[in-house]
Design an enzyme around this catalytic site. Structure first.
Site, PDB file in Angstrom:
ATOM      1  N   ASP A 134      56.052  11.915  42.200  1.00  0.00           N
ATOM      2  CA  ASP A 134      57.147  12.856  41.886  1.00  0.00           C
ATOM      3  C   ASP A 134      58.516  12.208  42.026  1.00  0.00           C
ATOM      4  O   ASP A 134      59.498  12.913  42.236  1.00  0.00           O
ATOM      5  CB  ASP A 134      57.140  14.055  42.873  1.00  0.00           C
ATOM      6  CG  ASP A 134      56.098  15.064  42.522  1.00  0.00           C
ATOM      7  OD1 ASP A 134      55.477  14.936  41.473  1.00  0.00           O
ATOM      8  OD2 ASP A 134      55.920  16.002  43.336  1.00  0.00           O
ATOM      9  N   CYS A 189      38.740  26.249  30.629  1.00  0.00           N
ATOM     10  CA  CYS A 189      39.314  27.564  30.950  1.00  0.00           C
ATOM     11  C   CYS A 189      38.590  28.662  30.176  1.00  0.00           C
ATOM     12  O   CYS A 189      38.526  29.808  30.637  1.00  0.00           O
ATOM     13  CB  CYS A 189      40.809  27.600  30.628  1.00  0.00           C
ATOM     14  SG  CYS A 189      41.814  26.760  31.872  1.00  0.00           S
ATOM     15  N   CYS A 192      38.990  32.762  30.172  1.00  0.00           N
ATOM     16  CA  CYS A 192      39.577  33.229  31.438  1.00  0.00           C
ATOM     17  C   CYS A 192      41.108  33.321  31.333  1.00  0.00           C
ATOM     18  O   CYS A 192      41.754  32.465  30.745  1.00  0.00           O
ATOM     19  CB  CYS A 192      39.186  32.254  32.545  1.00  0.00           C
ATOM     20  SG  CYS A 192      39.955  32.595  34.125  1.00  0.00           S
ATOM     21  N   CYS A 242      53.862  28.584  46.310  1.00  0.00           N
ATOM     22  CA  CYS A 242      52.954  29.689  45.954  1.00  0.00           C
ATOM     23  C   CYS A 242      51.631  29.092  45.478  1.00  0.00           C
ATOM     24  O   CYS A 242      51.609  28.166  44.674  1.00  0.00           O
ATOM     25  CB  CYS A 242      53.593  30.511  44.839  1.00  0.00           C
ATOM     26  SG  CYS A 242      52.496  31.750  44.122  1.00  0.00           S
ATOM     27  N   CYS A 245      48.119  31.333  41.721  1.00  0.00           N
ATOM     28  CA  CYS A 245      47.384  31.053  40.472  1.00  0.00           C
ATOM     29  C   CYS A 245      46.229  30.081  40.719  1.00  0.00           C
ATOM     30  O   CYS A 245      45.240  30.097  39.983  1.00  0.00           O
ATOM     31  CB  CYS A 245      48.319  30.553  39.371  1.00  0.00           C
ATOM     32  SG  CYS A 245      49.426  29.231  39.825  1.00  0.00           S
TER      33      CYS A 245
END
Ligand code: SF4
Ligand code: SF4
Length: 314
Positions: A134, A189, A192, A242, A245
């Site tokens: 990063d 995925c 979904c 968070c 997800c």
């Protein structure tokens, strides 16, 4: 064309990466990701990068490692699991994202990547390379997919079909040829949409990008101003990052706890009551988070998060 010497070195590098605790390691030929340029430009010009203006800068370097390391030929991509079943929170206690439980991952991973780089140089002293976590304009997720590590889920985070998505990415760019892996072309995925449906603030776009202006991870970490009250109401007590997800993603049912003591939440923080969080002094903040990614939010902004978010969390 790669030689048998390139193949041997590639295998040795992967072996070395696993010895340093990495869970995933893939290698890809350095190239320019021209196809990502319009996506990045459109995303930034629509304002979805929030205050992170730097994401709209140096786009040429972001898509082409050859502009970061002259003569770049290979890119090594690593994944390090940070999943844990141990959670803090509850009873009005501010919730911190798992990735920030322990020591700042930038430092942990950079240390490991530099050891791999030293190892490569011990075999071939001519090698020029640089490691990134990063820390530079590198589109890690695109490299990780090219190196066979997984696919980007609808929440835009990379998913690996053996360890899920709770892992950190690290990158080493080298000026030598190596034997490369195949890109991960599948997408598991399917139909979904759990991550989109569960995002508390509706931050996930249809095209697998995030509107960071609504994303709790951005609002509690990068956002320069205070968290807007209408969003704080939806944040379910999250004050730094968070995981929602990722928590709802079926692919994380296969996630196994990490084996890195550096990423454990210190017992002292785990035991803190809601009252202790609200009365946290600057000295306590500096002591508790001096080696954590939380430290960069600064005491004032972190406490702003705690005050406004927990007001609506119980
Ligand atoms: S991190 Fe949280 S707020 Fe951001 S997209 Fe995922 S669920 Fe939504
Ligand atoms: S929750 Fe479903 S749609 Fe979202 S990333 Fe996971 S598998 Fe893909």
């Amino acid at each position: 064309m790669t030689t048998s010497a390139d193949k041997t070195l590639s295998l040795l590098i992967k072996e070395n990466a696993y010895e340093h605790g990495f869970d995933l390691c893939g290698i890809v030929l350095s190239k320019s990701f021209k196809e990502h340029e319009p996506i990045i430009r459109n995303w930034c010009s629509s304002g979805m990068n929030g205050d992170m203006d730097y994401l709209g800068q140096y786009i040429e370097k972001r898509i082409n490692p050859g502009l970061l390391i002259p003569g770049a030929k290979s890119v090594i991509v690593t994944g390090l699991n940070y999943y844990t079943e141990k959670k803090q929170g509850g009873n009005g206690i501010p919730v911190i994202s798992r990735y920030a439980y322990g020591i700042n991952y930038h430092n942990v991973i950079k240390g490991k990547l530099n050891k791999i780089l030293d190892y490569i140089k011990s075999i071939n002293p001519e090698v020029v390379g640089k490691s990134f976590v990063d820390s530079a304009p590198i589109i890690e997720k695109a490299w990780a997919r090219e190196a066979g590590l997984g696919w980007p889920g609808r929440h835009s985070i990379l998913i690996n079909n053996k360890i899920g998505s709770f892992f950190f990415l690290g990158v080493i760019v080298l000026n030598i040829d190596l034997d490369c892996d195949k890109p991960y072309t599948e997408d598991h995925c399917g139909t979904c949409t759990l991550c989109i449906d569960s995002c508390p603030t509706g931050a996930i776009n249809e095209n697998r990008t995030i509107d960071v202006r609504k994303c709790i991870a951005y609002l509690t970490i990068e956002n320069k101003g205070p968290v807007p009250e209408e969003l704080a109401r939806k944040m379910e007590g999250r004050v730094f990052g968070c995981d929602k997800c990722q928590e709802v993603c079926p692919w994380n049912k296969i996630a196994k706890p990490h084996k890195n003591p550096e990423f454990e939440l210190p017992e002292e923080i785990k035991q803190m009551t809601a009252e202790e969080w609200h009365n946290l002094t600057r000295e306590q903040f500096n002591r508790l988070f001096k080696r954590s990614a939380i430290e960069r939010r600064t005491y004032e902004r972190f406490m702003q998060n705690v005050t406004i978010v927990t007001k609506f969390s119980s």
